[in-house]
Every structure is written in structure tokens, then in C-alpha cells.
Design an enzyme around this catalytic site. Structure first.
Site, PDB file in Angstrom:
ATOM      1  N   GLU A   1     -11.397 -10.347  -1.420  1.00  0.00           N
ATOM      2  CA  GLU A   1     -11.057  -9.598  -0.208  1.00  0.00           C
ATOM      3  C   GLU A   1     -12.309  -8.982   0.395  1.00  0.00           C
ATOM      4  OE1 GLU A   1      -6.667  -8.332  -0.161  1.00  0.00           O
ATOM      5  OE2 GLU A   1      -7.769  -6.779  -1.214  1.00  0.00           O
TER       6      GLU A   1
ATOM      7  N   HIS B   1      -8.541  -2.504  -6.208  1.00  0.00           N
ATOM      8  CA  HIS B   1      -8.504  -2.721  -4.753  1.00  0.00           C
ATOM      9  C   HIS B   1      -9.594  -1.878  -4.095  1.00  0.00           C
ATOM     10  CE1 HIS B   1      -7.177  -2.712  -0.609  1.00  0.00           C
ATOM     11  NE2 HIS B   1      -6.487  -3.801  -0.888  1.00  0.00           N
TER      12      HIS B   1
ATOM     13  N   LYS C   1       0.851  -1.206   0.000  1.00  0.00           N
ATOM     14  CA  LYS C   1       0.000   0.000   0.000  1.00  0.00           C
ATOM     15  C   LYS C   1       0.879   1.246   0.000  1.00  0.00           C
ATOM     16  CE  LYS C   1      -3.620  -2.776   2.003  1.00  0.00           C
ATOM     17  NZ  LYS C   1      -4.813  -2.872   2.847  1.00  0.00           N
TER      18      LYS C   1
ATOM     19  N   GLY D   1      -1.690  -7.639   3.193  1.00  0.00           N
ATOM     20  CA  GLY D   1      -1.468  -6.210   3.391  1.00  0.00           C
ATOM     21  C   GLY D   1      -0.573  -5.965   4.591  1.00  0.00           C
ATOM     22  N   GLY D   2      -1.184  -5.647   5.719  1.00  0.00           N
ATOM     23  CA  GLY D   2      -0.445  -5.263   6.936  1.00  0.00           C
ATOM     24  C   GLY D   2       0.705  -6.198   7.280  1.00  0.00           C
TER      25      GLY D   2
END
Ligand code: PGA
Length: 244
Positions: free
Chosen positions: A170, A98, A10, A227-228
């Protein structure tokens, strides 16, 4: 197809020093793993230098992706990055649609359709993110896909490359919340997606080293969009190792 583990960084990290540290840590941690394809999707500006790092000392074990791209090849489109530029840089995957882009940049089905077609035309692999099956409905390339399935390839320019398409499921409630979708529920969605588009499907949404394996083994996803957890080298390495 090898399982794909896609790191979606991101809008992170914000210094080059951090980028270098994160990437080199991941590189060290996943060295030697050959049965998983690790795809790093950093912000655009870091792509060239990370490619150089990846191949330094002869290690080419990564693939790279971008988090978006424009639908035109070149021209007067201030601020945009084209699929051809990415292709020429050695990028292989492009995340498209996204949910954060749909939400904050107001990307529409029409824009997403054009982007997918442009990415396919450039012979790159789009990773189309959807949070619900309804998000496939209005995409134009679907008809092209159907046509190609029926063998009417000539009419449609991109259809012969549709095999390059990848979908990432997602669910919104799972993105960045630490509340992943259960593998059972995710699996149902995977099967629904497969019925509409017979392409590889990834799972994304609060993936971590504890749950990663369940999506690939129990729910039969062909990979993960992370992601994270992809910003923490140790955690990301564990995810890759658990899948390998
Ligand atoms: P997350 O993000 O792993 O932080 O939930 C996933 C994504 O948005 O691709």
C-alpha cells in the site's frame, strides 16, 4: 488460492444501524460468488454481530478479519484485544502494521514483528501492510522465514506457520487519495516483495471498481485491500464482481 478482496472499514461506520445496512447490502450483492474470498474487517466491536449476520440463513460466504491485534494472549494489558480472542470468535485474518497505525499510533517495527508472530502462533493469517520494501527489512520474522526456507524449522516456533502470512503493498501516496499506483509500477513492487518473502501479495490504495481488475489481472496481485470503496456497498460489490 482464490483472490482475496479485503474490506478495511477503518474507524467506520459509527452507528450499528449503518453497519447492519452496509453489511447486509454487501451480503446480498456478493451472494453466490464462490471464486473470490471476501474478507470484512470492521472495527473490533462489530465482529461478533457481523459473524452472526453472516451465518444467518445459512450463508457463510464471508471471512472476517480485524484491523489490528495485540501480541500477548491474555493478561493485564488494558484496552488490548488478543489473537486468541479473535481466533475464538472465528476471525481468520488480522491486518497488521497499517500505515495509519504506524503514523498515528506510532507502531514500530518491533511491535509489528511481535504482532505478526503472535498472529501466526494463533494460527491466524496476518495481512502485513507495507508502503515500501524497506519496511520488511527490520522485521524479525524475516529471519525466521529465511530459516524455514532453509529447512531449519525446529529452532523457530512460528516458522512452520509462515505460510499463513500475506503482504499488502500500500504505497502512501495512494492511500485514501484517489490517486492509485499504476498497475505497472505496483507489479514491479510485487515482484520485489516476492523475492524477499514468497507469500501472497495484495494491492491497496485507492482501489475502485474501475481499476480493481488491473491489479489482479495485469499486475498479478493475489487480491486487494480496499478502504474507502468498501464503505460503499454498490462500489464494493462491483469490485468483487469484477474480480470473480
Ligand atoms: P483506500 O485505503 O482504499 O481508501 O485508499 C486503503 C487502505 O488504507 O487499506
Amino acid at each position: 488460492m482464490k483472490p482475496l478482496i479485503v474490506a478495511n472499514w477503518k474507524c467506520n461506520p459509527i452507528t450499528f444501524k449503518e453497519v447492519k445496512f452496509l453489511f447486509n447490502s454487501i451480503k446480498k450483492g456478493v451472494r453466490g460468488i464462490k471464486n473470490v474470498e471476501v474478507v470484512i474487517c470492521p472495527p473490533f466491536i462489530y465482529l461478533p454481530i457481523l459473524r452472526a449476520f453472516a451465518f444467518a440463513k445459512g450463508y457463510g460466504g464471508f471471512a472476517f478479519g480485524s484491523q489490528d491485534c495485540f501480541w500477548e494472549e491474555r493478561g493485564a494489558f488494558t484496552g488490548e484485544v488478543s489473537p486468541l480472542m479473535l481466533k475464538n470468535l472465528g476471525v481468520k485474518y488480522v491486518i497488521i502494521g497499517h500505515s495509519e497505525r504506524r503514523k498515528y499510533l506510532k507502531e514500530t517495527d518491533e511491535m509489528i514483528s511481535k504482532k505478526i508472530q503472535a498472529v501466526l502462533r494463533a494460527n491466524l493469517k496476518p495481512i502485513l501492510c507495507i508502503s515500501d520494501i524497506s519496511e520488511i527489512k527490520n522485521l524479525k520474522f524475516k529471519a525466521e522465514f529465511r530459516n524455514s526456507e532453509m529447512g531449519r524449522k525446529k529452532k523457530i516456533g512460528t516458522s512452520s506457520r509462515i505460510k499463513n502470512l500475506i503482504v499488502a503493498y500500500e504505497p502512501l501516496f495512494a492511500i485514501g487519495t484517489g490517486k492509485p499506483c499504476s498497475p505497472e509500477r505496483a507489479k514491479k513492487m510485487r515482484l520485489t516483495i516476492k523475492k524477499k518473502l514468497n507469500v501472497p501479495v495484495l494491492y491497496g490504495g485507492s482501489v475502485n471498481s474501475q481499476n480493481a481488475k488491473d491489479y489482479v489481472e495485469k499486475a498479478s496481485f493475489q487480491g486487494l485491500l480496499v478502504g474507502g470503496a468498501s464503505l460503499k456497498a454498490k462500489e464494493f460489490i462491483k469490485i468483487v464482481r469484477n474480480i470473480s
